[in-house]
Scaffold this active site. Structure first.
Site, PDB file in Angstrom:
ATOM      1  N   GLY A 190       7.049 -42.301  12.559  1.00 34.82           N
ATOM      2  CA  GLY A 190       6.993 -40.844  12.469  1.00 34.82           C
ATOM      3  C   GLY A 190       7.450 -40.263  11.141  1.00 34.82           C
TER       4      GLY A 190
ATOM      5  CG  ASP B  73       5.692 -37.378  13.811  1.00 37.91           C
ATOM      6  OD1 ASP B  73       5.564 -38.213  14.722  1.00 37.91           O
ATOM      7  OD2 ASP B  73       6.794 -36.972  13.410  1.00 37.91           O
TER       8      ASP B  73
ATOM      9  CG  HIS C  91      12.409 -37.227  18.170  1.00 35.74           C
ATOM     10  ND1 HIS C  91      12.468 -35.896  18.511  1.00 35.74           N
ATOM     11  CD2 HIS C  91      11.682 -37.283  17.025  1.00 35.74           C
ATOM     12  CE1 HIS C  91      11.812 -35.182  17.607  1.00 35.74           C
ATOM     13  NE2 HIS C  91      11.320 -36.003  16.703  1.00 35.74           N
TER      14      HIS C  91
ATOM     15  NE  ARG D  80      -1.108 -23.734  12.300  1.00 32.60           N
ATOM     16  CZ  ARG D  80      -2.200 -24.319  11.797  1.00 32.60           C
ATOM     17  NH1 ARG D  80      -2.300 -25.623  11.750  1.00 32.60           N
ATOM     18  NH2 ARG D  80      -3.203 -23.604  11.325  1.00 32.60           N
TER      19      ARG D  80
ATOM     20  CG  ASP E 229       5.515 -34.541   8.956  1.00 30.90           C
ATOM     21  OD1 ASP E 229       4.920 -33.734   8.214  1.00 30.90           O
ATOM     22  OD2 ASP E 229       6.030 -35.602   8.546  1.00 30.90           O
TER      23      ASP E 229
ATOM     24  CG  ASP F 272      17.278 -36.064  20.956  1.00 30.86           C
ATOM     25  OD1 ASP F 272      17.752 -35.068  21.557  1.00 30.86           O
ATOM     26  OD2 ASP F 272      17.963 -37.044  20.624  1.00 30.86           O
TER      27      ASP F 272
ATOM     28  CG  HIS G  22       9.999 -36.687  11.165  1.00 25.86           C
ATOM     29  ND1 HIS G  22       9.133 -36.697  12.216  1.00 25.86           N
ATOM     30  CD2 HIS G  22      11.114 -37.327  11.574  1.00 25.86           C
ATOM     31  CE1 HIS G  22       9.705 -37.312  13.242  1.00 25.86           C
ATOM     32  NE2 HIS G  22      10.904 -37.707  12.871  1.00 25.86           N
TER      33      HIS G  22
END
Length: 128
Positions: free
Chosen positions: A56, A61, A8, A97, A91, A81, A88
């Protein structure tokens, strides 16, 4: 070894500093680095070869998550962060996951990234 790097905005300098600490170990090792666009630009300016994907928020991402789902990554380092909001975030959650589903190591902070990189670079230099 294929490693994805994401940070980030508030953590991009931390990512470059982290990688710089392993520069000697990374040189000559069979490691390919992938990164989201802006993070990749910072890493590239620090003297590393990195394949840059989209930024991202624009799908980077998700691109890394797709690579993880297709078993095209061995490790993901994502300096998040946790004190800032990110548009996002879905994402980000999806990427985490996917790493869990496909058993891909995921470091989300400096301490875990250091432990993983120390082990990986030691193994690579010892021929494991």
């Amino acid at each position: 070894m294929r490693i994805a790097l994401i940070a980030h905005d508030g953590k991009k300098a931390d990512m470059v500093h982290f990688l710089s600490g392993f520069k000697d170990r990374l040189l000559g090792a069979d490691i390919r680095l992938f990164a989201t666009g802006t993070t990749g630009s910072h890493i590239e300016r620090a003297g590393f070869d990195v394949e840059k994907l989209m930024s991202g928020p624009y799908g980077g991402d998700a691109q890394i998550a797709a690579m993880a789902a297709e078993k095209k990554l061995d490790l993901v380092i994502f300096f998040r962060d946790p004190l800032d909001k990110h548009p996002h975030e879905p994402d980000v959650q999806m990427l985490m996951r996917i790493c869990d589903v496909h058993n891909i190591p995921l470091a989300t902070n400096l301490a875990s990234a250091k432990l993983m990189f120390k082990q990986i670079t030691t193994d690579l230099h010892n021929g494991k």
